[in-house]
Motif scaffolding. Structure first.
Motif, PDB file in Angstrom:
ATOM      1  N   SER A 171      41.488  51.145  39.964  1.00  0.00           N
ATOM      2  CA  SER A 171      41.434  50.631  41.329  1.00  0.00           C
ATOM      3  C   SER A 171      40.462  51.465  42.146  1.00  0.00           C
ATOM      4  O   SER A 171      40.407  52.686  41.991  1.00  0.00           O
ATOM      5  CB  SER A 171      42.822  50.702  41.965  1.00  0.00           C
ATOM      6  OG  SER A 171      42.743  50.555  43.378  1.00  0.00           O
TER       7      SER A 171
ATOM      8  N   LEU B 205      41.794  40.027  41.675  1.00  0.00           N
ATOM      9  CA  LEU B 205      43.123  39.785  42.221  1.00  0.00           C
ATOM     10  C   LEU B 205      43.034  38.885  43.449  1.00  0.00           C
ATOM     11  O   LEU B 205      42.152  39.070  44.298  1.00  0.00           O
ATOM     12  CB  LEU B 205      43.766  41.107  42.645  1.00  0.00           C
ATOM     13  CG  LEU B 205      44.434  41.957  41.585  1.00  0.00           C
ATOM     14  CD1 LEU B 205      44.722  43.349  42.141  1.00  0.00           C
ATOM     15  CD2 LEU B 205      45.715  41.303  41.088  1.00  0.00           C
TER      16      LEU B 205
ATOM     17  N   THR C 115      49.116  38.606  47.995  1.00  0.00           N
ATOM     18  CA  THR C 115      49.933  39.258  46.963  1.00  0.00           C
ATOM     19  C   THR C 115      51.210  38.484  46.643  1.00  0.00           C
ATOM     20  O   THR C 115      51.916  38.842  45.693  1.00  0.00           O
ATOM     21  CB  THR C 115      50.312  40.684  47.400  1.00  0.00           C
ATOM     22  OG1 THR C 115      51.058  40.628  48.625  1.00  0.00           O
ATOM     23  CG2 THR C 115      49.067  41.535  47.593  1.00  0.00           C
TER      24      THR C 115
ATOM     25  N   HIS D 268      45.950  48.954  41.227  1.00  0.00           N
ATOM     26  CA  HIS D 268      45.579  48.590  42.592  1.00  0.00           C
ATOM     27  C   HIS D 268      46.807  48.143  43.382  1.00  0.00           C
ATOM     28  O   HIS D 268      47.005  48.569  44.532  1.00  0.00           O
ATOM     29  CB  HIS D 268      44.540  47.467  42.550  1.00  0.00           C
ATOM     30  CG  HIS D 268      43.824  47.264  43.852  1.00  0.00           C
ATOM     31  ND1 HIS D 268      43.007  48.213  44.416  1.00  0.00           N
ATOM     32  CD2 HIS D 268      43.810  46.207  44.718  1.00  0.00           C
ATOM     33  CE1 HIS D 268      42.501  47.770  45.559  1.00  0.00           C
ATOM     34  NE2 HIS D 268      42.986  46.551  45.764  1.00  0.00           N
ATOM     35  N   ARG D 269      47.640  47.299  42.773  1.00  0.00           N
ATOM     36  CA  ARG D 269      48.846  46.826  43.465  1.00  0.00           C
ATOM     37  C   ARG D 269      49.795  47.998  43.773  1.00  0.00           C
ATOM     38  O   ARG D 269      50.419  48.044  44.826  1.00  0.00           O
ATOM     39  CB  ARG D 269      49.562  45.773  42.617  1.00  0.00           C
ATOM     40  CG  ARG D 269      48.894  44.399  42.645  1.00  0.00           C
ATOM     41  CD  ARG D 269      49.135  43.711  43.985  1.00  0.00           C
ATOM     42  NE  ARG D 269      48.441  42.458  44.120  1.00  0.00           N
ATOM     43  CZ  ARG D 269      48.929  41.271  43.733  1.00  0.00           C
ATOM     44  NH1 ARG D 269      50.112  41.212  43.141  1.00  0.00           N
ATOM     45  NH2 ARG D 269      48.235  40.183  43.926  1.00  0.00           N
TER      46      ARG D 269
ATOM     47  N   GLN E 204      48.376  49.914  46.639  1.00  0.00           N
ATOM     48  CA  GLN E 204      48.515  49.101  47.854  1.00  0.00           C
ATOM     49  C   GLN E 204      49.947  49.074  48.359  1.00  0.00           C
ATOM     50  O   GLN E 204      50.199  48.668  49.483  1.00  0.00           O
ATOM     51  CB  GLN E 204      48.085  47.662  47.586  1.00  0.00           C
ATOM     52  CG  GLN E 204      46.600  47.412  47.509  1.00  0.00           C
ATOM     53  CD  GLN E 204      46.313  45.935  47.259  1.00  0.00           C
ATOM     54  OE1 GLN E 204      46.951  45.287  46.429  1.00  0.00           O
ATOM     55  NE2 GLN E 204      45.340  45.392  47.981  1.00  0.00           N
TER      56      GLN E 204
ATOM     57  N   ALA F 217      52.046  47.043  47.224  1.00  0.00           N
ATOM     58  CA  ALA F 217      52.225  45.603  47.404  1.00  0.00           C
ATOM     59  C   ALA F 217      53.296  45.081  46.448  1.00  0.00           C
ATOM     60  O   ALA F 217      53.462  45.574  45.336  1.00  0.00           O
ATOM     61  CB  ALA F 217      50.906  44.875  47.153  1.00  0.00           C
TER      62      ALA F 217
ATOM     63  N   VAL G 246      56.144  47.085  40.008  1.00  0.00           N
ATOM     64  CA  VAL G 246      54.791  46.555  40.169  1.00  0.00           C
ATOM     65  C   VAL G 246      54.569  45.439  39.154  1.00  0.00           C
ATOM     66  O   VAL G 246      53.950  44.420  39.440  1.00  0.00           O
ATOM     67  CB  VAL G 246      53.738  47.677  39.971  1.00  0.00           C
ATOM     68  CG1 VAL G 246      52.329  47.093  39.963  1.00  0.00           C
ATOM     69  CG2 VAL G 246      53.864  48.720  41.055  1.00  0.00           C
TER      70      VAL G 246
END
Length: 426
Positions: free
Chosen positions: A221, A272, A276, A298-299, A302, A304, A335
């Motif tokens: 990421s 992505l 989300t 990355h998620r 984030q 997220a 995640v």
């Protein structure tokens, strides 16, 4: 009449700093922005034991690299040919004494070739023969018939010459495949097969294809402040390693501080979704997990939430389950919602990703039709990607109340609307 239209002229002048920039005139398909160089910050071998391809995770230092990117994007790395191999070629051609001498390529007049030009992948300014062979031409690609015809003109032994001429004929498809294609015969091997062949270096340079950059998915990421790739060591039938992977492995083995040249490639749809809340189904085999590892990292960074279901395939749990511990941690942190891994060599019967899709077909189609999930697939085009598509269509028929035609149309619509996105290699 000789087909050679290039001429190498040497000089005693020194190369200045600009002329020593050997990144000039290197082909960069789908490039955006400028070229970069970065040292290898760390390297980790991800596989163990035998019967699996050697896979590395490579981390580059991003200091002074000002380029925005997203997980799923790719970079192109400019490789360098194996120096020992190049030295053998230079010796075989009898030019090792002048290999480091400044030279320039020129066009010969009246060659019979229409509008001859210096190929774009070759240095247009001063360079050296060693640089041209190291950085600009691919010496491992099996020679084409046109190249063999040229070599025949510079072969002194009548029997060797006759054999080269025969192999180039339309009738000799089998012989050409046996000698060149199937064996993956390289330039050096070809010259060793025909010892009386003594072509001028210009004839070689004209016919060798460009040394192209190797694309790699970014497996990290941008929020991690790292640029990481995941790659396996490719080996040809003749034992030679892939140009780029072999070069990178050599840098790793000697813990080189050498800067690796690369560029960022134009982004595709393999990114992505910004929203989300859209569920994701990720399907990968082998190093195809690289961009998905970037997705998940990355998620997590984030913070997220969202539903993500990963199908992954490899040979063995304890040998080539790439990023296995990371995937388990992504499951624990939520995640990653679900993980189904197929190990093709661990059990009595081979199990692949499409078998796990079929095993969980009803839930898979529920994610697809009711939850409106996006599907990302990363793997080999001829085997994995094709079989995954067939499996999805079969499950649309079995669990989605569709006939074959409707299921096929649904898949085409997903392609067109960006709901089914594939990153594949052949």
């Amino acid at each position: 009449m000789s087909s050679v239209y290039l001429k190498v002229t040497f000089s005693d002048e020194f190369l200045d700093e600009e002329e020593c920039d050997f990144s000039q005139n290197r082909i960069a398909p789908f490039a955006i922005g400028e070229n970069f160089t970065a040292p290898i910050q760390s390297a980790q071998k991800l596989t163990k034991h035998d019967d699996v391809k050697t896979v590395y995770k490579l981390t580059f230092n991003l200091k002074n690299i000002k380029q925005e990117f997203q997980p799923g994007d790719t970079i192109g790395i400019y490789p360098t040919n194996n120096e020992n191999l190049i030295l053998k070629i230079l010796v075989r051609l009898g030019i090792e004494a002048v290999a480091d001498k400044p030279c320039q390529l020129q066009i010969l007049p009246a060659t019979g070739k229409k509008d001859p030009t210096i190929p774009k992948h070759l240095p247009q300014k001063k360079s050296t023969l060693k640089n041209i062979f190291l950085n600009h031409v691919n010496v491992q690609t099996p020679p084409k018939k046109l190249f063999l015809k040229t070599l025949a003109r510079f072969t002194q032994d009548s029997q060797e010459q006759a054999r080269l001429v025969h192999i180039c004929s339309a009738k000799a498809v089998k012989e050409y495949n046996e000698l060149i294609t199937s064996s993956g015969k390289t330039l050096l091997e070809l010259l060793e097969t025909f010892p009386s062949c003594h072509p001028p270096v210009e004839a070689i340079i004209e016919h060798l294809p460009p040394l192209l950059p190797r694309p790699y998915s970014i497996s990290s990421s941008p929020l991690s402040d790292k640029l990481e790739i995941t790659f396996f060591i490719f080996e040809h039938n003749n034992g030679y390693k892939g140009v780029c992977t072999g070069w990178l492995e050599e840098l790793i083995s000697r813990k080189s501080t050498e800067f690796v040249p690369f560029y960022f490639r134009q982004p595709t749809k393999f990114r992505l979704p910004f929203d989300t809340s859209i569920p994701l189904i990720l399907v990968a085999t082998g190093t195809g997990i690289a961009p998905f590892r970037g997705f998940l990292q990355h998620r997590q960074l984030q913070r997220a939430s969202g539903n993500i279901w990963l199908f992954y395939g490899c040979r063995y749990r304890d040998r080539d389950f790439l990023y296995g511990e990371e995937m388990d941690n992504y499951l624990k942190s939520r995640v990653l919602t679900r993980l189904d891994v197929s190990f093709s060599r661990d059990g009595k019967e081979k199990s692949y990703v499409q078998h796990n899709i079929e095993k969980h077909g009803a839930e898979f189609i529920e994610w697809l039709l009711k939850k409106k999930a996006n599907i990302f697939v990363c793997g080999n085009e001829k085997t994995m990607v094709r079989n995954v598509k067939i499996s999805i269509i079969n499950n649309l028929v079995k669990h989605g109340s569709m006939n074959d035609s409707a299921a096929d149309n649904y898949m085409q619509e997903m392609h067109a609307t960006g709901k089914f996105i594939v990153d594949m290699w052949s």
